[in-house]
Design a protein around this motif. Structure first.
Motif, PDB file in Angstrom:
ATOM      1  N   GLY A   9       0.806  -1.214   0.000  1.00 37.16           N
ATOM      2  CA  GLY A   9       0.000   0.000   0.000  1.00 37.16           C
ATOM      3  C   GLY A   9       0.841   1.268   0.000  1.00 37.16           C
ATOM      4  N   HIS A  10       0.307   2.301  -0.721  1.00 36.96           N
ATOM      5  CA  HIS A  10       0.923   3.648  -0.730  1.00 36.96           C
ATOM      6  C   HIS A  10       2.307   3.623  -1.402  1.00 36.96           C
ATOM      7  CE1 HIS A  10      -2.483   4.493   1.842  1.00 36.96           C
ATOM      8  NE2 HIS A  10      -2.150   3.410   2.521  1.00 36.96           N
ATOM      9  N   GLY A  11       3.175   4.610  -1.061  1.00 38.62           N
ATOM     10  CA  GLY A  11       4.495   4.691  -1.688  1.00 38.62           C
ATOM     11  C   GLY A  11       4.740   6.040  -2.333  1.00 38.62           C
ATOM     12  N   THR A  23       6.151   5.065   9.243  1.00 36.41           N
ATOM     13  CA  THR A  23       5.355   5.452   8.082  1.00 36.41           C
ATOM     14  C   THR A  23       4.808   4.195   7.416  1.00 36.41           C
ATOM     15  OG1 THR A  23       6.823   7.334   7.813  1.00 36.41           O
ATOM     16  CG2 THR A  23       5.414   6.805   5.953  1.00 36.41           C
ATOM     17  N   GLU A  24       3.536   4.234   7.094  1.00 34.25           N
ATOM     18  CA  GLU A  24       2.875   3.049   6.542  1.00 34.25           C
ATOM     19  C   GLU A  24       3.548   2.547   5.267  1.00 34.25           C
ATOM     20  OE1 GLU A  24      -1.256   3.583   5.552  1.00 34.25           O
ATOM     21  OE2 GLU A  24      -1.501   1.473   4.994  1.00 34.25           O
ATOM     22  N   LYS A  25       3.910   3.473   4.355  1.00 33.88           N
ATOM     23  CA  LYS A  25       4.464   3.038   3.067  1.00 33.88           C
ATOM     24  C   LYS A  25       5.735   2.212   3.233  1.00 33.88           C
ATOM     25  CE  LYS A  25       7.232   7.155   2.071  1.00 33.88           C
ATOM     26  NZ  LYS A  25       7.608   8.158   1.055  1.00 33.88           N
ATOM     27  N   ILE A  78      -1.431  -4.887   0.874  1.00 30.99           N
ATOM     28  CA  ILE A  78      -0.960  -4.890   2.262  1.00 30.99           C
ATOM     29  C   ILE A  78      -0.976  -3.465   2.816  1.00 30.99           C
ATOM     30  CG2 ILE A  78       1.033  -5.384   3.762  1.00 30.99           C
ATOM     31  CD1 ILE A  78       1.851  -7.499   1.633  1.00 30.99           C
ATOM     32  N   HIS A  79      -1.640  -3.290   3.934  1.00 30.31           N
ATOM     33  CA  HIS A  79      -1.730  -1.971   4.583  1.00 30.31           C
ATOM     34  C   HIS A  79      -1.507  -2.090   6.083  1.00 30.31           C
ATOM     35  CE1 HIS A  79      -3.407   0.525   1.250  1.00 30.31           C
ATOM     36  NE2 HIS A  79      -3.520  -0.698   0.746  1.00 30.31           N
ATOM     37  N   VAL A  80      -1.322  -0.913   6.697  1.00 32.43           N
ATOM     38  CA  VAL A  80      -1.235  -0.816   8.157  1.00 32.43           C
ATOM     39  C   VAL A  80      -2.276   0.210   8.588  1.00 32.43           C
ATOM     40  CG1 VAL A  80       0.248  -0.172  10.100  1.00 32.43           C
ATOM     41  CG2 VAL A  80       1.202  -1.476   8.189  1.00 32.43           C
ATOM     42  N   ASN A  81      -2.975  -0.096   9.634  1.00 32.27           N
ATOM     43  CA  ASN A  81      -4.110   0.696  10.080  1.00 32.27           C
ATOM     44  C   ASN A  81      -3.688   1.903  10.927  1.00 32.27           C
ATOM     45  OD1 ASN A  81      -6.905   1.043  10.154  1.00 32.27           O
ATOM     46  ND2 ASN A  81      -7.239  -1.102  10.734  1.00 32.27           N
TER      47      ASN A  81
HETATM   48 ZN   LIG Z   1      -3.154   2.127   3.837  1.00 30.83          ZN
END
Ligand SMILES: [Zn+2]
Length: 268
Positions: A9-11, A23-25, A78-81
């Motif tokens: 996810g993201h980036g 950072t989630e990315k 794939i993500h982080v909440n």
């Molecule tokens: Zn996310």
């Protein structure tokens, strides 16, 4: 050959969520790259592609277009909440579509495997109208792996162990859902990490104080409980490494700034 499309996810310019210095990315990329390695090195008859393998900006359309063009069998995002909470949840598309029952079956297997392996609080199997779930022409699942703004979970996220465990749990779930066999050639030795322990305390408050002091020197630590008979010790782990030499280097650095430490091996 089962084709697994892995979407961190993201980036790039889209950092995703952030909290506690994380950072989630970055987390999603680390999990995805490890998952990619695990699937390719330890399983037979599986092939993978990633929507990104570096910190680059990739639009949602590009992500789903690439998976569709490749004719993937499965799309995993794939993500982080964030937003206050703890634990794990997963999503499939909330619309009506032909392979929804199959998507539900795959998601159930992956979700349950991850929750069990990580011993996570189960926040549930959910549905949403996310682009990556709606615009994919194959079964698609999005996982939300812990809360970046939860201090206890964020502490775990800093370790290579956490990244590795989460990636392996995804791999096992995918393998089970798609009947992918573990490679017989793969080395069955467990995954060993070397933890540098810079203090073992009888109270959590003292361990947190040590962690705080080390953070002032630029070292991130996390705290683990060590049980010895009826006693519990709070160990401050200032680095967890796959390579013992790296752990010894860390130990020397810490000695130079006045902290004695010891190394323990840990298997996941
Ligand atoms: Zn996310």
């Amino acid at each position: 050959m089962v084709r697994i499309f892995i979407d961190p996810g993201h980036g790039g310019s889209d950092a995703g969520a952030s909290g506690n210095g994380l950072t989630e990315k970055d987390l999603t990329l680390n999990i995805a790259l490890t998952l990619d390695d695990v699937l390719n090195e330890q399983y037979d008859d599986v092939t993978t592609r990633l929507s990104r393998s570096t910190d680059t900006t990739v639009s949602l359309e590009e992500r789903t277009n690439r998976a569709n063009e490749w004719n993937a069998d499965f799309f995993l995002s794939i993500h982080v909440n964030a937003g206050g909470g703890e634990g794990f949840e997963s999503y499939i598309w909330n619309g009506n579509f032909t392979n929804k029952e199959e998507t539900r079956r795959i998601r159930r297997t992956i979700h349950d495997t991850i929750v069990e392996q990580i011993n996570w609080r189960d926040r549930g199997k959910k549905e949403a109208n996310f682009h990556v779930l709606r615009q994919t022409s194959m079964p698609a699942v999005l996982t939300e792996n812990g809360f970046i703004d939860n201090p206890e979970e964020a502490e775990q996220m800093r370790s290579e162990e956490w990244i590795s465990s989460v990636a392996r749990a995804h791999a096992e779930g995918i393998a089970e859902a798609f009947g992918i066999e573990e490679s017989t050639e793969s080395d069955p030795t467990p995954n060993t990490f070397y933890r540098v322990i810079t203090g073992s305390f009888q109270t959590e408050a003292n361990a947190k104080q040590r962690r705080y002091v080390l953070s002032k020197h630029g070292y991130d630590s996390f705290i683990t409980e060590f049980h010895d008979g009826d006693s519990v010790y709070y160990r401050v782990v200032t680095g967890s490494f796959r390579n013992r030499d790296n752990a010894e280097n860390r130990q020397n650095e810490l000695r130079n700034i006045g902290f004695e430490s010891f190394i323990v091996s840990f298997e996941t």
